[in-house]
Structures are given as structure tokens and as C-alpha cells.
Enzyme design. Structure first.
Site, mmCIF file in Angstrom:
data_model
loop_
_atom_site.group_PDB
_atom_site.id
_atom_site.type_symbol
_atom_site.label_atom_id
_atom_site.label_comp_id
_atom_site.label_asym_id
_atom_site.label_seq_id
_atom_site.Cartn_x
_atom_site.Cartn_y
_atom_site.Cartn_z
ATOM 1 N N GLN A 184 -19.328 82.596 80.338
ATOM 2 C CA GLN A 184 -19.243 81.425 80.844
ATOM 3 C C GLN A 184 -17.844 81.251 81.174
ATOM 4 O O GLN A 184 -16.835 81.329 80.103
ATOM 5 C CB GLN A 184 -19.652 80.520 79.751
ATOM 6 C CG GLN A 184 -21.236 80.645 79.233
ATOM 7 C CD GLN A 184 -22.336 80.414 80.281
ATOM 8 O OE1 GLN A 184 -22.213 79.198 80.948
ATOM 9 N NE2 GLN A 184 -23.007 81.161 80.895
ATOM 10 N N ALA B 225 -25.343 70.149 80.428
ATOM 11 C CA ALA B 225 -25.425 71.361 80.451
ATOM 12 C C ALA B 225 -24.442 72.104 81.410
ATOM 13 O O ALA B 225 -23.591 71.121 82.017
ATOM 14 C CB ALA B 225 -26.728 72.091 81.005
ATOM 15 N N HIS B 226 -24.028 73.314 81.404
ATOM 16 C CA HIS B 226 -22.966 73.785 82.305
ATOM 17 C C HIS B 226 -23.302 73.588 83.815
ATOM 18 O O HIS B 226 -24.332 73.561 84.302
ATOM 19 C CB HIS B 226 -22.941 75.411 82.193
ATOM 20 C CG HIS B 226 -24.193 76.151 82.227
ATOM 21 N ND1 HIS B 226 -24.463 77.296 81.781
ATOM 22 C CD2 HIS B 226 -25.259 75.853 82.689
ATOM 23 C CE1 HIS B 226 -25.514 77.884 82.010
ATOM 24 N NE2 HIS B 226 -26.068 76.862 82.736
ATOM 25 N N ASN B 227 -21.972 73.354 84.598
ATOM 26 C CA ASN B 227 -21.957 73.122 85.885
ATOM 27 C C ASN B 227 -22.360 71.573 86.257
ATOM 28 O O ASN B 227 -22.624 71.281 87.309
ATOM 29 C CB ASN B 227 -22.893 74.195 86.668
ATOM 30 C CG ASN B 227 -22.303 75.629 86.356
ATOM 31 O OD1 ASN B 227 -21.204 75.845 85.617
ATOM 32 N ND2 ASN B 227 -23.012 76.573 86.973
ATOM 33 N N ARG C 84 -19.092 73.876 79.021
ATOM 34 C CA ARG C 84 -18.365 74.294 80.137
ATOM 35 C C ARG C 84 -19.166 75.227 81.234
ATOM 36 O O ARG C 84 -20.268 75.539 80.808
ATOM 37 C CB ARG C 84 -17.418 75.168 79.538
ATOM 38 C CG ARG C 84 -17.525 76.448 79.465
ATOM 39 C CD ARG C 84 -16.217 77.205 78.915
ATOM 40 N NE ARG C 84 -16.443 78.461 78.734
ATOM 41 C CZ ARG C 84 -16.546 79.131 77.505
ATOM 42 N NH1 ARG C 84 -16.627 78.552 76.336
ATOM 43 N NH2 ARG C 84 -16.647 80.435 77.267
#
Lengths: 343, 343, 343
Positions: free
Chosen positions: C209, C250-252, C229
Site C-alpha cells: 500500500q 477504505a483505501h483510495n 491509506r
């Protein structure tokens, strides 16, 4: 047997002693002086262990169990294997709790303030407290007698904690008054600002949160649960209530005595629940509602209206349980009919 | 490019090396010695970057991407822009994982025990451990080799952690045995008392929780997730299982190997899941159930019955996926018809 | 009155001053020089208190209130008790926020670095920061002016925090860039690895990540909320967004400006929300979706498709609100008919 790495067992206890401890009665003519050294689950217990059956799911395990003695409801006793001594009770789980507490009585923690704990100069610690490493106790904070404050716990300025409380590692408490005998598990967050904003298209204006969290006696609060302080009125958790992990209690919520909130439930702002309300896992209760005493709310429900005392509701939106299950069946039937027609 | 404030990149790698690392094959006749310096997403990648396409949502981004090379399924290769070198693979995301791990290989942390860490006198630390500031390690606690224990982590008395584990900041572990190569993120709470009470109208009696949490090798556990220890039996997280953030795992739950539990899922007490069970986000699974190996449970489902191995269920209450979607369509149709009739 | 154990009140203010502070207008001919000493809720306020009515649920409390003055919408003013001075405004809650902020203005914290805080040698602290006991600040970490970093907070290497931020006790931040005026409550986890695995029957392969979390100015983040991240792109929380407790991002994910996410909501990876999106409690939003600006998502919804700007959706799966309520009514009617027929 509980791992001696973590637990130490006392005992042994005779069958007669176990009957007295548990309030159960011994079935048939068996040796009251037989001794037992531990508690165990049905499928791991041996002849020196006491077990219990309180869920019909496990009746096969019961029938095959090698437990020397077992706490069981009289109605299920007939399924017992022949060599098992039976301790008959209407409430086997309750009886088991007393037995297990006797074998594994809470160890009194030695009074101690860890050198790396930081205690405010004006804080007051009761006799017999144990303050673990890295705990941070604010100014004017008051802690009762025999409390166990876990490692890296943070108790904010002015917080009050009653006698015989346990606060788990890494918990954070502020703007709260905590009664006696309260257990909070690791990571609990109590007393932070509620989610109060005057919303608007130019931005959301933060509203000062001026209340407290009142946690009454004998409450237990699960790991990483969050309870916001009130906006002006207080947020109140009634005596003897038990709250599971990852629960959210918003500002101004009032729970009565003996309420249960299962994991991941959430109660929005200013909702008031009566005594002994039971709220299932992952339930959401909207704000500004009244939930009557003894009401039961099924898991994953979304409660959008007041609930009457003693009612059982379920579903999202929540409706009386009988109506919910009728709806579930109605939809399943209609769906099945449509399928039959080839659609 | 990953922010150098936080990451350092290795490389470059030639196209040939990337094919070997990823197990992909190079499409067409391109320069195998071309070098690539980084990975990037389709819409940010430049000529020196490797990207990947694994979701048809992003096929337009793929067609317009300036990435110099891209991992892609052969079936989608035709959409590639002309100048892009293609690395063909049946499993582009898996291949990308290997490539990204090569560019950003984990940096070995330097062995170190921070002066402000508090390590019990009888604790055992393996070689090469890094214990960050404010961590509190209990008595008789055992930590394997090359572990990285984050700042302000609390590891209770007797806890065992295997080799090569990473424990995130502010996590709290007690009453648990952790295998090798386990990653726990910040704020995780493992091993606190399960939610065990003998309920009653005079109050709820706490039942001693006498088990442990067993976390097998190569498990990953997300931030602020909570896993309660067993009542007597253990709570078990099977090898290679991956658990997301804010998940609740209750006492006595057993997850098999390779299970996935997405964020905010909850599993109630004593439920047993087989290997490679996949549980979607915000799912609730009731207690005392069996979830067969390979079963898949859709997001927000409420599982109230056993699930067969390999089945896919969804809904609250959860039913087989085809039945669920038929019910959704049936209700939408009936609602629409009612509307047509002017009702 | 707010508990002086925790709060100190300023004032008093005259009715005229309160009108100016709040932007409300005084109704009728009353004494503009009358002074008020505090804010209070309708049912606890006395003659020297200012209260507010912004929810029709509480109109009976309003009619019976002993508050000396009250902020109220002109349409509801007729219900006021005779002795109450009325401050008329289209937006009583907004007006109340300004009044309460005047009585309880934020106290500037004294600059201080606690002796037990651990600050990296290469970290940069702005003027006027207060770093509480046990906080751990990494290397190359940069903290702006007048920040208040709570006890036992962990800020990872390289993290950047802007001016005038407050980070609550036991929070953990890494791989993130935080703007000005951001408030994070206790137990927040920012910047840990997203849930990124290349799944497979031989095991799940961790995907590096490589992004960050960008938290823009004036964001507030609730207790024990987790924000992962990005995988390479960043996770972004837009300026002025307010996120409640126990939320999972969550990510993004990218949230626009002024978004609201109520407690226990979850947003899966790579979903993008426009400005001023409102997401109710316990909502789940699937990954890779677009939620248009100003969309509103009702509590407990499960969003599986893109949502248009300005739309209101609800249900699981979420549909337009009018359609949802029609479906709820349709099912209730059909279920009731089935019951009438004796089935």
C-alpha cells in the site's frame, strides 16, 4: 483446563459444595463428597470437571460428554450419560457462572503505581489502586479504592472513577463520572465530543458539547466502544448495563438499568431506553426515540419509531417480530411463485 | 510515484525481470531490456511506470493510460494503447502484488528497545526485535525474533508472539498466542473478556472467560478490530486469514485457514467457519452456527442459519444469492405495479 | 449549568448581545439589557438561561420551558410561554452554536511538551504546541503551530499536521498529511495499510500500500474511526468534512468538501463522493462507485451502484427514497393481506 500461563485455578470442590455454590440440587443418589478440580466445556471435560448445558444446540455433546458433573435443566437431564453427576437447576448458565467464579476467583491486584505512569499533582488515588505503566491521570481526577487502571490508559482532567473499577489498556476517558464496580475493556473511548454540527451549505458549524457521560455502578463496556458526552444534558449508562465491543452511543442517550447492547450496535442522539432493554448486534436506533422498558430489538434492526415497553421488534425498518417474520415469509413465497411461472 | 517522505523505491527493473517477478509473459515483440522505475495506477502512470488492469470498471483508464508497461488479462489486451508493453497474466492483481513488492521491499527494522518501553523482568525478547517508545510488555511474555512492536502497544502477561510479527501502535493484546508472520494494525484489541453474562431480571451475572485467542501464522488483523478470548475453549483465527478494520469476533469463534472478513463484519459467539470462507463488509453472523468451507457471504447480510460449504448467501436474513436477487426483483416489480394502479 | 469540574463559562451576555452573536432578531418589546448567564436545554433552563428549539419533537418542552430566552423559528414562536424572550431565526441550531461558543469559548492550551513524550530528533514542532504525556512523535514528523497532541498519541515518521489541530488520546497516525484546524478524537487510526490482497486458493498475497491519507482543513474525525491509506493514489477527506465514530474509510476513497459520515458507516475502496454528500449511520457503500455531490444516503443503506448528484437513496440494496418507502409499504400490505386470509 484453563491455560496456566494465564489462569490459576482454586479448588477442588466437592459435589455438595458445588450444589451450594450454584444453588442447584443434586440428582439421584450420588457421592456428595466426590471432588472436582475444574470447569470445562462438554466436549473437553473429563471425570474431574464440572460442565453445563444451557443450549439445545449442544445436546449431542451433552449425551457424549465425559464430564464428571454437569449443571443442567431438569427437562434435559434424561439425555445425560450414565456416569455423570447431575446438578439440576432452572438456570444452568447462571449456576455455571457461580461455579466458574469459585474456581477462578478474581485475583486481587497488588497496589502499585508504575514509575512510568504520569499522575496529575492534584489527582486523588484511593487506597489499593494499581496504575499500570504509561497510564496518564489528569489534574483533579479522582480514582476510588482498589481500581486497576491498565497500561497506557488516559484519564482526562476532572474524571471521577468509583471504587473497584477496571479500565482496560489504551482506553481514553474524559468528561465522565464513573460509578463503582465498572469494567471497561481495552480501547474504550468515553466522553469525547458528540457529533454536533449545525449543518449548512457554507460549512458545518461545530456546536459545543457541554455535558458529561455518567456511567453508573456495575456497568461493563466492551473493547473499542465509543460513548460521546452529552450536549448539555448528560449521556447516561444505567446501573448494571452491559455493552459489548464496537458499540456507538451518541450524545444525550440514556440507557436504563440492566440494558444489553450487543456488539456493533449504535444508538443515535437523545434516544432514551428504559430498564432491561435488549439491543441485538449491529442494531441501529435512530435519534430522539423512546424505547420502553424490557423491549427487545433483534439483530441488525433499524429502529425508526418509539418501541413500546416489553415489545419485540426486528427488521429494517423494525416492526413487531411476528409481522417481520410474516413479511419475510410473504416475500419468499411471492418470489417462489414468480419463479414457478418461469419469470 | 510514492511519496519519498514515506517510501523508498528500489529498482529499476527491466521488462524481462518484471515478467520473471510477476510470472506474466511479454506480449509481442518489444524491447525486453527497457527499464521501469516504479509502479503507478493507470491514470497517473508514465512511460517509466508499470501499471495493472484487474477491474473492468477501469478499462477506459487503461485505453488512455500512458503507462510504459501494464499487467493485464489476455482477454483485455486488445484495448491497450499502442505504445504500452503488455505483461499478460491470468491474474493481473496477483502479478502486480509481486511487482510492487519488488519495487517496495519491506525495510528490515533495526533492532532496538526504546528507553521508554517497559519490558517485564521475566519477558523474553527474540533477537532482532524492535520495541517502540511507550510499549508495555508484561511478565512472562514471549516475543519471537525480528518482531516490530509499535509505540504504546500493550502486551499482557504471558502473551506469546511468534517470529516476524508486526503489532501496530496502541494495540492491546492479552490472553493470546500469536503465530509467525502475523500483522496487527493500530488499535487492535485481542483477548479481552467475551460478552458472557448469565442474564436475569435481578441483574446480569458475569461469567468468567477462561480461554485464549489463538492467532495462527500469517494472519493479518485490521485497525481497531476486536477479538474476544474464549470462554473456556479458545477463539481461533486460522492460518492466513485476513481480517479488515473494525471487525468483531466473539468468544469461541473459530475461523479456518485463509478466511476473509471485510470491514465492520461481526461474528457472534461459538460460530465455526471452515477454510477460505469469505465474509463481506458489515455482515452479521449469529452465534453457534457452522459456515462451510469456501462459503461466501454478501455484504450486510445477516446469517441466522448454517451455511453449506461453497454456498453463496446474501440478505438479512441471508438466503442463497439467486433467491435473494429474485426477492429483490419481485418486491421492486410488485411495488411498481401498485404504483401503476395509482396506489 | 455545565459541570464546573469540566467547563468554565464566560458571560453574562445581554439579550441584545445574544441577538448580535446569533444573528437572530428579538421578538416583540422586551428588555434588551436583560442579562443571561448560560445556555441550557429546554427542560433544564431557568430564567437566566438561553435555550433553543430546533426539533418539533421537543415542542411540548418548549411550551413548558422556564428558559429566560429561546432561539426559535418564527413559525413555532406562538407556542412559547409568556415570560420567555424570543430570538427569532430561520436556523435556531446554527444560532445556538454561536451563542454556546460565546459562553464556552475554547480555552487556549498552554504550550508544553510533557517530559514523558518522545519526540524524534528530526521532528519539527510549531510554536505554541502542547504535547501531552506519553505521546510519541516520529522522525521527520512536522507539527504546525498551536496543535494539541493528546496523551499516548502516536504520530509516525514523516507525518505532517497543520496549524491548530487537536489529536485525541491514543490516536495513531501514519502515512498522512493533515491540514489546518483538524480535530481527531480518541482512538482514531489513520494511514494503516488498506485491505489489499491478491486472493487465491493457495493463500492471500499482501499487496503493498503505497499511498497516503490526505486530510484537508477543518475536518473532524470521530473516536475509533479508521481511515486506510491509499494503494498508490491517496485516500482523501475533503475540507470541512465531518466523520463520526467507528467509521471505516477504505483505501483510495475520496470524499469531497463538507461531507458527513454518521457513526459506523463504511465506504469501500476507491469510491469517490462529491461535495456535501451525507451518509447516514451504519451505511455501507461498495467499492469503485461514484456518489454525486449533495447525494443523501439513508441510515443502514447498502449502496451498490453509483448515486446521482442530489439524489436521496435508502435501503439495502439502496434505491431512490420514494421507491424504498413504496416497497416497504407494498410488502407490509401484502403480508397483512396474507394474514387476513388466515395464512
Amino acid at each position: 483446563m484453563a491455560d496456566p500461563r494465564f489462569y490459576s485455578v482454586t479448588g477442588p470442590f466437592t459435589l455438595e459444595a458445588l450444589a451450594e455454590i450454584s444453588g442447584a440440587r443434586v440428582a439421584g443418589e450420588v457421592n456428595l463428597d466426590a471432588t472436582f478440580t475444574d470447569v470445562a466445556s462438554l466436549n473437553t471435560a473429563g471425570p474431574a470437571d464440572v460442565s453445563f448445558l444451557d443450549n439445545k444446540h449442544y445436546i449431542d455433546d451433552f449425551a457424549k460428554s465425559k464430564a464428571g458433573a454437569c449443571l443442567v435443566h431438569p427437562d434435559l437431564a434424561a439425555k445425560a450419560p450414565p456416569s455423570m453427576a447431575l446438578l439440576l437447576t432452572e438456570n444452568p448458565y447462571h449456576a455455571y457462572a457461580w461455579v466458574a467464579r469459585s474456581f477462578y476467583s478474581a485475583v486481587a491486584v497488588a497496589a502499585f503505581v508504575a514509575p512510568s505512569a504520569v499522575v496529575g499533582e492534584t489527582a486523588i488515588l484511593g487506597a489499593g489502586c494499581r496504575i499500570e505503566a504509561g497510564a496518564v491521570i489528569g489534574e483533579r481526577t479522582e480514582i476510588g479504592r482498589r481500581c486497576h487502571i491498565g497500561a497506557n490508559v488516559v484519564l482526562g482532567d476532572g474524571v471521577v472513577v468509583g471504587d473497584d473499577c477496571e479500565i482496560g489498556a489504551n482506553a481514553s476517558l474524559m468528561y465522565c463520572i464513573v460509578g463503582r464496580g465498572v469494567i471497561m475493556h481495552a480501547g474504550v473511548c468515553i466522553g469525547q465530543d458528540g457529533f454536533g454540527f449545525a449543518l449548512g451549505p457554507q460549512g458545518h458549524l461545530k456546536v459545543p458539547q457541554l455535558g458529561r457521560v455518567i456511567v453508573e455502578d456495575d456497568v461493563e463496556i466492551g473493547a473499542n466502544t465509543t460513548i460521546d458526552r452529552g450536549t448539555g444534558p448528560d449521556t447516561v449508562i444505567g446501573a448494571g448495563s452491559k455493552i459489548d465491543n464496537l458499540v456507538q452511543i451518541a450524545h444525550n442517550v440514556q440507557l436504563g438499568r440492566g440494558c444489553i447492547v450487543v456488539a456493533q450496535g449504535g444508538i443515535a442522539g437523545s434516544t432514551i431506553a428504559g430498564d432491561f432493554v435488549m439491543i441485538g448486534g449491529q442494531v441501529g436506533v435512530a435519534g430522539h426515540l423512546r424505547i420502553g422498558a424490557g423491549a427487545r430489538i433483534g439483530g441488525q434492526s433499524g429502529v425508526m419509531r418509539d418501541v413500546e415497553a416489553g415489545a419485540t421488534v426486528i427488521g429494517s425498518p423494525a416492526v413487531p417480530a411476528t409481522e417481520h417474520w410474516r413479511q419475510v415469509a410473504t416475500l419468499a413465497n411471492l418470489s417462489q411463485k414468480g419463479r414457478m411461472k418461469g419469470k
